[in-house]
Design a protein around this motif. Sequence first.
Motif, PDB file in Angstrom:
ATOM      1  N   GLN A 369      30.672  26.500  35.135  1.00 17.64           N
ATOM      2  CA  GLN A 369      30.678  27.870  35.149  1.00 17.64           C
ATOM      3  C   GLN A 369      30.164  28.357  36.567  1.00 17.64           C
ATOM      4  N   GLU A 370      29.177  27.499  37.116  1.00 16.91           N
ATOM      5  CA  GLU A 370      28.492  27.867  38.161  1.00 16.91           C
ATOM      6  C   GLU A 370      29.369  27.590  39.305  1.00 16.91           C
ATOM      7  N   GLY A 371      30.052  26.452  39.336  1.00 18.61           N
ATOM      8  CA  GLY A 371      31.065  26.016  40.338  1.00 18.61           C
ATOM      9  C   GLY A 371      32.314  27.020  40.714  1.00 18.61           C
ATOM     10  N   TYR A 372      32.650  27.518  39.378  1.00 19.60           N
ATOM     11  CA  TYR A 372      33.573  28.333  39.190  1.00 19.60           C
ATOM     12  C   TYR A 372      33.230  29.898  39.966  1.00 19.60           C
ATOM     13  N   GLN A 373      31.896  30.322  39.517  1.00 13.56           N
ATOM     14  CA  GLN A 373      31.552  31.631  40.156  1.00 13.56           C
ATOM     15  C   GLN A 373      31.684  31.430  41.725  1.00 13.56           C
ATOM     16  N   LYS A 374      31.141  30.225  42.093  1.00  7.26           N
ATOM     17  CA  LYS A 374      31.082  29.856  43.686  1.00  7.26           C
ATOM     18  C   LYS A 374      32.589  30.146  44.050  1.00  7.26           C
ATOM     19  N   PHE A 375      33.518  29.442  43.581  1.00  7.10           N
ATOM     20  CA  PHE A 375      34.590  29.665  43.951  1.00  7.10           C
ATOM     21  C   PHE A 375      35.121  31.035  43.871  1.00  7.10           C
ATOM     22  N   TRP A 376      34.934  31.712  42.767  1.00  3.81           N
ATOM     23  CA  TRP A 376      35.467  32.952  42.632  1.00  3.81           C
ATOM     24  C   TRP A 376      34.842  33.848  44.021  1.00  3.81           C
ATOM     25  N   ALA A 396      48.742  32.829  33.584  1.00  3.92           N
ATOM     26  CA  ALA A 396      47.613  31.829  33.674  1.00  3.92           C
ATOM     27  C   ALA A 396      46.544  32.477  35.030  1.00  3.92           C
ATOM     28  N   ILE A 397      47.171  33.225  35.966  1.00  5.41           N
ATOM     29  CA  ILE A 397      46.259  33.557  37.090  1.00  5.41           C
ATOM     30  C   ILE A 397      45.243  34.877  36.535  1.00  5.41           C
ATOM     31  N   ALA A 398      46.005  35.335  35.383  1.00  4.27           N
ATOM     32  CA  ALA A 398      45.193  36.575  34.767  1.00  4.27           C
ATOM     33  C   ALA A 398      43.964  35.885  34.070  1.00  4.27           C
ATOM     34  N   GLY A 399      44.259  34.731  33.554  1.00  4.10           N
ATOM     35  CA  GLY A 399      42.815  33.950  32.839  1.00  4.10           C
ATOM     36  C   GLY A 399      42.109  33.684  33.695  1.00  4.10           C
ATOM     37  N   LEU A 400      42.407  33.481  35.088  1.00  6.18           N
ATOM     38  CA  LEU A 400      41.298  33.004  35.957  1.00  6.18           C
ATOM     39  C   LEU A 400      40.539  34.100  36.582  1.00  6.18           C
ATOM     40  N   LEU A 401      40.840  35.389  36.486  1.00  2.71           N
ATOM     41  CA  LEU A 401      40.336  36.662  37.191  1.00  2.71           C
ATOM     42  C   LEU A 401      38.820  36.704  36.629  1.00  2.71           C
ATOM     43  N   ARG A 402      38.251  37.190  37.291  1.00  2.00           N
ATOM     44  CA  ARG A 402      36.759  37.609  36.983  1.00  2.00           C
ATOM     45  C   ARG A 402      36.498  39.086  37.583  1.00  2.00           C
ATOM     46  N   PHE A 403      35.628  39.888  36.810  1.00  2.00           N
ATOM     47  CA  PHE A 403      35.270  41.291  37.193  1.00  2.00           C
ATOM     48  C   PHE A 403      34.212  41.548  37.034  1.00  2.00           C
ATOM     49  N   ALA A 404      33.725  42.570  37.802  1.00  2.00           N
ATOM     50  CA  ALA A 404      32.617  43.383  37.492  1.00  2.00           C
ATOM     51  C   ALA A 404      32.751  44.321  36.312  1.00  2.00           C
ATOM     52  N   THR A 405      31.764  44.425  35.286  1.00  2.00           N
ATOM     53  CA  THR A 405      32.060  45.297  34.147  1.00  2.00           C
ATOM     54  C   THR A 405      30.871  45.994  33.801  1.00  2.00           C
ATOM     55  N   THR A 406      31.155  47.017  32.935  1.00  2.00           N
ATOM     56  CA  THR A 406      29.777  47.637  32.415  1.00  2.00           C
ATOM     57  C   THR A 406      29.162  46.745  31.367  1.00  2.00           C
ATOM     58  N   HIS A 407      29.433  45.721  31.220  1.00  2.00           N
ATOM     59  CA  HIS A 407      28.645  44.723  30.329  1.00  2.00           C
ATOM     60  C   HIS A 407      27.736  44.150  31.298  1.00  2.00           C
ATOM     61  N   GLY A 408      27.880  44.009  32.409  1.00  2.00           N
ATOM     62  CA  GLY A 408      26.749  43.401  33.264  1.00  2.00           C
ATOM     63  C   GLY A 408      26.240  44.483  33.875  1.00  2.00           C
ATOM     64  N   THR A 409      25.182  43.968  34.749  1.00  2.00           N
ATOM     65  CA  THR A 409      24.277  44.954  35.337  1.00  2.00           C
ATOM     66  C   THR A 409      24.464  44.934  36.866  1.00  2.00           C
ATOM     67  N   ASP A 410      24.799  43.940  37.527  1.00  2.00           N
ATOM     68  CA  ASP A 410      25.051  43.719  38.941  1.00  2.00           C
ATOM     69  C   ASP A 410      26.446  43.830  39.426  1.00  2.00           C
ATOM     70  N   ASP A 414      31.869  38.357  37.355  1.00  2.00           N
ATOM     71  CA  ASP A 414      31.709  37.171  36.651  1.00  2.00           C
ATOM     72  C   ASP A 414      32.300  37.397  35.166  1.00  2.00           C
ATOM     73  N   GLN A 415      32.959  38.304  34.795  1.00  2.00           N
ATOM     74  CA  GLN A 415      33.327  38.560  33.505  1.00  2.00           C
ATOM     75  C   GLN A 415      35.070  38.200  33.386  1.00  2.00           C
ATOM     76  N   SER A 416      35.307  37.504  32.570  1.00  2.00           N
ATOM     77  CA  SER A 416      36.779  37.279  32.388  1.00  2.00           C
ATOM     78  C   SER A 416      37.578  38.210  31.426  1.00  2.00           C
ATOM     79  N   LEU A 417      38.730  38.164  31.507  1.00  2.00           N
ATOM     80  CA  LEU A 417      39.217  39.342  30.471  1.00  2.00           C
ATOM     81  C   LEU A 417      39.151  38.776  29.170  1.00  2.00           C
ATOM     82  N   ALA A 418      39.223  37.384  28.860  1.00  2.00           N
ATOM     83  CA  ALA A 418      39.148  36.875  27.502  1.00  2.00           C
ATOM     84  C   ALA A 418      37.842  37.341  27.079  1.00  2.00           C
ATOM     85  N   ASP A 419      36.745  37.239  28.031  1.00  2.00           N
ATOM     86  CA  ASP A 419      35.341  37.920  27.679  1.00  2.00           C
ATOM     87  C   ASP A 419      35.214  39.194  26.936  1.00  2.00           C
ATOM     88  N   TYR A 420      36.210  40.070  27.900  1.00  3.02           N
ATOM     89  CA  TYR A 420      36.170  41.379  27.600  1.00  3.02           C
ATOM     90  C   TYR A 420      37.003  41.802  26.440  1.00  3.02           C
TER      91      TYR A 420
END
Length: 629
Positions: A369-376, A396-410, A414-420
């Motif tokens: 995860q940490e490495g992926y966040q670096k990549f992102w 496949a690309i949609a699965g790789l996307l990461r977003f800021a959301t109201t779930h996080g604070t900063d 770092d949130q994927s659509l699957a997480d959402y």
Amino acid sequence: MTDKTQTLGFQAEVKQLLHLMIHSLYSNKEIFLRELISNASDALDKLRFESIEEPSLLGQQTNLDIKVEYDAEAGTLTVRDSGIGMTRDEAIANLGTIAKSGTSEFLQGLTGDGKKDAQLIGQFGVGFYSAFIVADRVQVNTRSVHAGVDEGVSWVSDGEGEFSIAPLQREQRGTEVILHLKADEKEFANGFRLRSLVRKYSDHIAFPVLMIKESVEQTEGEIQYESVNSATALWTRSRSDIKDEEYTEFYKHISHDVEAPLTWSHHRVEGKREYTSLLYVPSHAPFDLWNRESPRGLKLYVQRVFIMDNAEQFLPLYLRFIRGVLDSSDLPLNVSRELLQGNPAVEAMRGAVTKRALDMLAKLARDDQEGYQKFWNQFGQVLKEGTVEDAANSEAIAGLLRFATTHGTDDVQDQSLADYVSRMKEGQEHIYYVVADSHHVARNSPQLEGLIKRGVEVLLLSDRIDDWLVTHLGEFEGKKFKDVTRGDLGLEAMEEDTEKDAREKSAQEHRGVLDGLAKSLEGKVQSVRASSRLTESPACLVVDEDDMGAQMRRLMQMAGQEAPEALPILEVNLEHPLVQRLESESEPTRFDDLAGVLLDQANLAEGGRLEDPAGFVKRLNRLLLELSS
Ligand code: ADP
């Protein structure tokens, strides 16, 4: 020096780069050897490639190898290759200037802080000039394979700002780089040290790196060499035999990157088409990532013979950060860039390599995860282009996307659509998002209030491409994307019946103020209605389902295009004191002032620009003065 010696100045950028490199890479100085051997290997690759068409080029000198020699007494170290060599003009251009576009902008970006700059220099890719980290004088003797024996060139510099160039009689083709080591760097003129460095950094080089045998007595004229590296192309070996360090060193060789890659993926494909791909994800973006003209792509080999650098035909533009090698058995050895274009074998490989690259990213996301966040953080913006560019792989690309959301604070994506989706509320049918010019504006959009109160998560989008991205994706796992500033929020399924009834009843009761507002703001809004979006703010703007969004409108206007005219809908919070105050206002001018301020602040809250800022200030001041009187 002969009469024909000419002294020339380095290009300003070279001077700057040299200075910085010597200081910032000092702690990592031994890499100069890797860089010189890497250049020698490239020169051999180029010669081998040209000799396919013209076998006579090799002449009597059929050996393709690299020799590393030293003289402890003289304090010198020599790296010699039998590669393609350089003409006088090539030596001046290659060893006196930096051809990469954007170099001066890059150098301007340097901070003067040694540590940070070292990383930036790494991004730039070191190279020949790294010789000056350990040498105070570097001499390059070279003869191009296309030049005669008396057309050799001797290039000499102390790395201070000038170099001299003189003609040279040279029997052998190729290049020798002689380093006159600095007084405190003489340790490099040592057989044991050099052997271990070659093994550490250059084992994967596909040509033999030779050193003089030390165990035997050498006789004049018949020097015996031995190979120090394994001299097989790394990607031809089996995965299980290759150590991580070897993959890493090979990456540094092909990319000139100082930092290790985040991950890699190595595959041999057999059957109808035969090829090997070795793909890497760098751990940082190159300085020219956003320059669409800058070279990109894989190193192309055909049956282990180097064909070209930057073969961009094997990966789509949105994967331009991927580095690596593709070795094909199907392409002809004389393949050219033009031939690659539209070649069906190339097309098929491109499809497969693209999938491999996406798989590699998915695996990184899963395992590290940490490495992926670096990549992102480095490449996410580029990958996003893929949702528009590559419809076939958009899932496949949609699965790789990461977003800021109201779930996080900063402001971290770092949130994927699957997480959402896994956090969606019962009855929630859409993936909600808000687009704004900045993360801060997105997070504070009044339109989110009602959703947040209901515990519904919202994607906070603020990258330029985001509006296109959600439009192109349309949905994820069957859930449609829904702009929170647009049309009906579709929360009905989540609402209790009583809630809905109460809202309708309240709208009925407050018909008067809604109508009053609509009349006062005529020509500025399409309609005024009671909002289910708001809890704290008095009002917000909403666009009709099919109208153009505010963000898109602003982008078009910035680009000098005319955006189609469409008035927004003003939604008001009937619970808000300001709206209640309006309701009891009987003085028409004051009602209009309040109504105008309500509309303008709704516009401001979403990062919009007021059409009549001076009018806003006047109205506001009138109201403020009344407050104090
Ligand atoms: P890079 O290798 O990233 O292009 P360098 O600064 O290491 O940058 O080298 C600049 C250029 O000088 C190379 O691209 C190549 O054209 C030329 N060059 C360097 N070393 C050699 C060599 N041993 N033989 C032939 N050409 C060389």
